[in-house]
Design a protein around this motif. Structure first.
Motif, PDB file in Angstrom:
ATOM      1  N   ASP A 142     -10.825   9.132   3.266  1.00 29.34           N
ATOM      2  CA  ASP A 142     -10.751   7.673   3.145  1.00 29.34           C
ATOM      3  C   ASP A 142     -11.951   7.033   3.820  1.00 29.34           C
ATOM      4  O   ASP A 142     -12.621   6.169   3.259  1.00 29.34           O
ATOM      5  CB  ASP A 142      -9.450   7.182   3.793  1.00 29.34           C
ATOM      6  CG  ASP A 142      -9.364   5.667   3.787  1.00 29.34           C
ATOM      7  OD1 ASP A 142      -9.588   5.081   2.704  1.00 29.34           O
ATOM      8  OD2 ASP A 142      -9.080   5.074   4.842  1.00 29.34           O
ATOM      9  N   TYR A 183      -1.326  10.630   6.036  1.00 28.44           N
ATOM     10  CA  TYR A 183      -0.797   9.640   5.099  1.00 28.44           C
ATOM     11  C   TYR A 183       0.670   9.824   4.727  1.00 28.44           C
ATOM     12  O   TYR A 183       1.223   9.004   4.012  1.00 28.44           O
ATOM     13  CB  TYR A 183      -1.642   9.648   3.813  1.00 28.44           C
ATOM     14  CG  TYR A 183      -2.866   8.776   3.914  1.00 28.44           C
ATOM     15  CD1 TYR A 183      -3.942   9.152   4.717  1.00 28.44           C
ATOM     16  CD2 TYR A 183      -2.966   7.580   3.205  1.00 28.44           C
ATOM     17  CE1 TYR A 183      -5.072   8.347   4.806  1.00 28.44           C
ATOM     18  CE2 TYR A 183      -4.088   6.778   3.293  1.00 28.44           C
ATOM     19  CZ  TYR A 183      -5.138   7.164   4.088  1.00 28.44           C
ATOM     20  OH  TYR A 183      -6.250   6.377   4.179  1.00 28.44           O
ATOM     21  N   GLU A 208       0.844  -1.199   0.000  1.00 31.94           N
ATOM     22  CA  GLU A 208       0.000   0.000   0.000  1.00 31.94           C
ATOM     23  C   GLU A 208       0.884   1.256   0.000  1.00 31.94           C
ATOM     24  O   GLU A 208       0.675   2.174  -0.793  1.00 31.94           O
ATOM     25  CB  GLU A 208      -0.909   0.011   1.239  1.00 31.94           C
ATOM     26  CG  GLU A 208      -2.012  -1.046   1.235  1.00 31.94           C
ATOM     27  CD  GLU A 208      -1.555  -2.431   1.709  1.00 31.94           C
ATOM     28  OE1 GLU A 208      -0.326  -2.673   1.836  1.00 31.94           O
ATOM     29  OE2 GLU A 208      -2.436  -3.285   1.960  1.00 31.94           O
ATOM     30  N   ARG A 243     -13.996  11.146  -5.636  1.00 40.38           N
ATOM     31  CA  ARG A 243     -14.836   9.967  -5.443  1.00 40.38           C
ATOM     32  C   ARG A 243     -16.330  10.310  -5.529  1.00 40.38           C
ATOM     33  O   ARG A 243     -16.936  10.752  -4.561  1.00 40.38           O
ATOM     34  CB  ARG A 243     -14.502   9.304  -4.109  1.00 40.38           C
ATOM     35  CG  ARG A 243     -13.064   8.792  -4.107  1.00 40.38           C
ATOM     36  CD  ARG A 243     -12.701   7.981  -2.902  1.00 40.38           C
ATOM     37  NE  ARG A 243     -11.513   7.178  -3.185  1.00 40.38           N
ATOM     38  CZ  ARG A 243     -10.928   6.361  -2.326  1.00 40.38           C
ATOM     39  NH1 ARG A 243     -11.423   6.227  -1.103  1.00 40.38           N
ATOM     40  NH2 ARG A 243      -9.871   5.668  -2.669  1.00 40.38           N
ATOM     41  N   GLU A 287      -9.060   4.145 -10.370  1.00 34.46           N
ATOM     42  CA  GLU A 287      -9.132   2.825  -9.734  1.00 34.46           C
ATOM     43  C   GLU A 287     -10.502   2.570  -9.119  1.00 34.46           C
ATOM     44  O   GLU A 287     -11.189   3.489  -8.701  1.00 34.46           O
ATOM     45  CB  GLU A 287      -8.066   2.735  -8.621  1.00 34.46           C
ATOM     46  CG  GLU A 287      -8.157   3.865  -7.611  1.00 34.46           C
ATOM     47  CD  GLU A 287      -7.198   3.719  -6.417  1.00 34.46           C
ATOM     48  OE1 GLU A 287      -6.809   2.600  -6.085  1.00 34.46           O
ATOM     49  OE2 GLU A 287      -6.872   4.758  -5.810  1.00 34.46           O
ATOM     50  N   ARG A 299     -11.276  14.352  -1.925  1.00 31.94           N
ATOM     51  CA  ARG A 299     -10.404  13.971  -0.809  1.00 31.94           C
ATOM     52  C   ARG A 299      -8.985  14.449  -1.093  1.00 31.94           C
ATOM     53  O   ARG A 299      -8.449  14.158  -2.166  1.00 31.94           O
ATOM     54  CB  ARG A 299     -10.442  12.440  -0.678  1.00 31.94           C
ATOM     55  CG  ARG A 299      -9.346  11.840   0.156  1.00 31.94           C
ATOM     56  CD  ARG A 299      -9.399  10.304   0.111  1.00 31.94           C
ATOM     57  NE  ARG A 299      -8.255   9.737   0.802  1.00 31.94           N
ATOM     58  CZ  ARG A 299      -7.915   8.456   0.801  1.00 31.94           C
ATOM     59  NH1 ARG A 299      -8.661   7.577   0.126  1.00 31.94           N
ATOM     60  NH2 ARG A 299      -6.873   8.028   1.454  1.00 31.94           N
ATOM     61  N   LEU A 301       0.907   1.984  -4.021  1.00 25.35           N
ATOM     62  CA  LEU A 301      -0.237   2.895  -4.200  1.00 25.35           C
ATOM     63  C   LEU A 301       0.057   4.313  -3.692  1.00 25.35           C
ATOM     64  O   LEU A 301      -0.084   5.296  -4.432  1.00 25.35           O
ATOM     65  CB  LEU A 301      -1.456   2.305  -3.468  1.00 25.35           C
ATOM     66  CG  LEU A 301      -2.748   3.086  -3.594  1.00 25.35           C
ATOM     67  CD1 LEU A 301      -3.190   3.183  -5.046  1.00 25.35           C
ATOM     68  CD2 LEU A 301      -3.867   2.448  -2.759  1.00 25.35           C
ATOM     69  N   LEU A 302       0.468   4.411  -2.425  1.00 18.59           N
ATOM     70  CA  LEU A 302       0.691   5.751  -1.875  1.00 18.59           C
ATOM     71  C   LEU A 302       1.895   6.415  -2.535  1.00 18.59           C
ATOM     72  O   LEU A 302       1.903   7.621  -2.772  1.00 18.59           O
ATOM     73  CB  LEU A 302       0.859   5.684  -0.352  1.00 18.59           C
ATOM     74  CG  LEU A 302      -0.366   5.144   0.414  1.00 18.59           C
ATOM     75  CD1 LEU A 302      -0.126   5.184   1.924  1.00 18.59           C
ATOM     76  CD2 LEU A 302      -1.637   5.908   0.074  1.00 18.59           C
ATOM     77  N   ARG A 317       0.666   7.871  -5.718  1.00 16.27           N
ATOM     78  CA  ARG A 317      -0.154   9.066  -5.448  1.00 16.27           C
ATOM     79  C   ARG A 317       0.716  10.265  -5.068  1.00 16.27           C
ATOM     80  O   ARG A 317       0.475  11.378  -5.528  1.00 16.27           O
ATOM     81  CB  ARG A 317      -1.134   8.780  -4.302  1.00 16.27           C
ATOM     82  CG  ARG A 317      -2.290   7.859  -4.668  1.00 16.27           C
ATOM     83  CD  ARG A 317      -3.159   7.605  -3.440  1.00 16.27           C
ATOM     84  NE  ARG A 317      -4.275   6.715  -3.732  1.00 16.27           N
ATOM     85  CZ  ARG A 317      -5.083   6.203  -2.792  1.00 16.27           C
ATOM     86  NH1 ARG A 317      -4.887   6.488  -1.516  1.00 16.27           N
ATOM     87  NH2 ARG A 317      -6.080   5.416  -3.133  1.00 16.27           N
TER      88      ARG A 317
HETATM   89  C1  IPM Z   1      -8.266   3.715  -0.500  1.00 19.38           C
HETATM   90  C2  IPM Z   1      -7.562   2.643   0.285  1.00 19.38           C
HETATM   91  C3  IPM Z   1      -6.129   3.086   0.531  1.00 19.38           C
HETATM   92  C4  IPM Z   1      -6.179   4.377   1.323  1.00 19.38           C
HETATM   93  C5  IPM Z   1      -5.261   2.029   1.226  1.00 19.38           C
HETATM   94  C6  IPM Z   1      -5.239   0.733   0.464  1.00 19.38           C
HETATM   95  C7  IPM Z   1      -3.868   2.528   1.462  1.00 19.38           C
HETATM   96  O1  IPM Z   1      -8.244   2.364   1.452  1.00 19.38           O
HETATM   97  O2  IPM Z   1      -7.863   3.977  -1.647  1.00 19.38           O
HETATM   98  O3  IPM Z   1      -9.225   4.286   0.012  1.00 19.38           O
HETATM   99  O4  IPM Z   1      -6.258   4.340   2.560  1.00 19.38           O
HETATM  100  O5  IPM Z   1      -6.149   5.423   0.697  1.00 19.38           O
END
Ligand code: IPM
Ligand code: MN
Length: 352
Positions: free
Chosen positions: A247, A137, A86, A104, A277, A130, A90-91, A94
């Motif tokens: 989140d 984070y 994660e 969202r 995503e 968001r 992912l982070l 981002r």
């Molecule tokens: C989201 C997910 C992620 C977040 C995790 C997987 C790190 O929950 O995209 O909402 O917390 O942003």
């Protein structure tokens, strides 16, 4: 013919399966509307990490920056300790690509899928903006006396004027462009987080009064916001909030729009590479069974086309999804749709 280079990261679990269906639909839409999408596939995720011990190659971010958009399936592997992928994939994407907005939409397509009594599609149609690069984070913090009875764990919420302001500006502009109720609500916790949300609130009213007087400004605490998501979702138009609150409230948002099977989001860098995503996870227990709902990934593809400026093709995908969920699907839940994963992809493609 307009063409776009798209990076695709299927990722973990059901990510590759749902991404495949998203591509099927994107290709069908491209054919119909005279576009061309050229995909480059990347295998980043848990399996690759377990095989090579490398989370992301050093060249990855630089390479990904060359694309206008990335389509992502899911990140999170049952055999890898939570946090590694994660944070490392992912982070990191981002943050390093400065996708500072996580957009969202919460939109109910059919009342059958709403767990709330008497709420209809016209009651649930709002968007959460968001903040996506700061807050809790950033990984700022640490341990002192780790593993002892005196252990201290600190996790810091980072809020910069620059980061807050660019997020708020995006939210104001988005609210104006959406032109629904011209109402932007700041969701925070000014009664407890008296530094972080003081900055947010001051900046909100300062730039709002000066530059966005056509937009009505509202404020709600995050706890009250969750209450109203359930009781009066029709009150919302656009909500702007920090990373952590965003989140949390968007999982609740996903539930009232019909669940993780349908909820999509975009990690937006308005001037760089954005990444789209499904907001649900990698759903390991459904992996490879052809039962997971690919609509969230398909909707992520739709958001991607919209972001690329292909609004007609994007609208057509949304219309097809609405038709399918209203007239065909039995449920939006994995294994209960009345269709397999690939059949849902075929269905949407055929409805375009
Ligand atoms: C989201 C997910 C992620 C977040 C995790 C997987 C790190 O929950 O995209 O909402 O917390 O942003
Ligand atoms: Mn989440």
């Amino acid at each position: 013919m307009k063409s776009y280079n798209i990076a695709v990261i299927g990722g973990d679990g059901t990510g590759p399966e749902v991404t495949r269906e998203a591509i099927k639909v994107l290709d069908a839409a491209s054919q119909k509307f005279g576009l061309k999408l050229d995909y480059t596939f990347y295998d980043f995720g848990g399996d690759r990490y377990l095989r090579t011990n490398e989370i992301l190659p050093d060249s990855a971010i630089e390479e990904l920056r060359r694309f206008p958009a990335i389509l992502l399936g899911a990140i999170g592997h049952p055999d890898v300790k939570p946090g590694i992928l994660e944070k490392g994939i992912l982070l990191r994407m981002r943050f390093e690509m400065e996708q500072y907005i996580n957009l969202r939409p919460v939109k109910l397509f059919d009342e059958r899928y709403c767990p709330l009594k008497d709420k209809k599609p016209e009651d649930i149609d709002f968007v959460v903006v968001r903040e996506n690069n700061e807050g809790l984070y950033t990984g700022s913090g640490g341990f002192v006396f780790k593993g002892t009875p005196n252990e201290v764990a600190v996790q810091e919420s980072i809020n910069t004027r620059r980061g807050v302001e660019r997020c708020l500006r995006y939210a104001f502009e988005y609210t104006r462009k959406r032109a629904k109720n011209n109402k932007l609500l700041l969701c925070g916790k000014t009664n407890v987080l008296t530094y972080a949300f003081d900055l947010w609130e001051r900046t909100f009213h300062e730039i709002g009064a000066k530059e966005y007087s056509d937009i009505t400004r509202e404020y709600a605490h995050v706890d009250a916001t969750t209450m109203w998501f359930v009781k009066n979702p029709e009150w919302f138009d656009v909500i702007v909030t920090d990373n952590m609150f965003g989140d949390i409230i968007t999982d609740l948002g996903a539930m009232i729009q019909g669940g993780m099977g349908i909820a999509a989001g975009g990690n937006i860098n308005p001037k760089g590479t954005s990444m789209f995503e499904p907001i649900g996870g990698s759903a390991p227990k459904y992996t490879g069974k052809n039962v997971i709902n690919p609509l969230a990934a398909i909707c992520a593809g739709q958001m991607m086309l919209d972001f690329l400026g292909e609004t007609t093709a994007a609208k057509a995908i949304e219309t097809a999804v609405i038709k399918a969920v209203r007239e065909k699907l039995h449920s939006l839940a994995a294994g209960k749709m009345g269709y397999t994963t690939s059949q849902v992809g075929d269905l949407i493609a055929s409805l375009l």
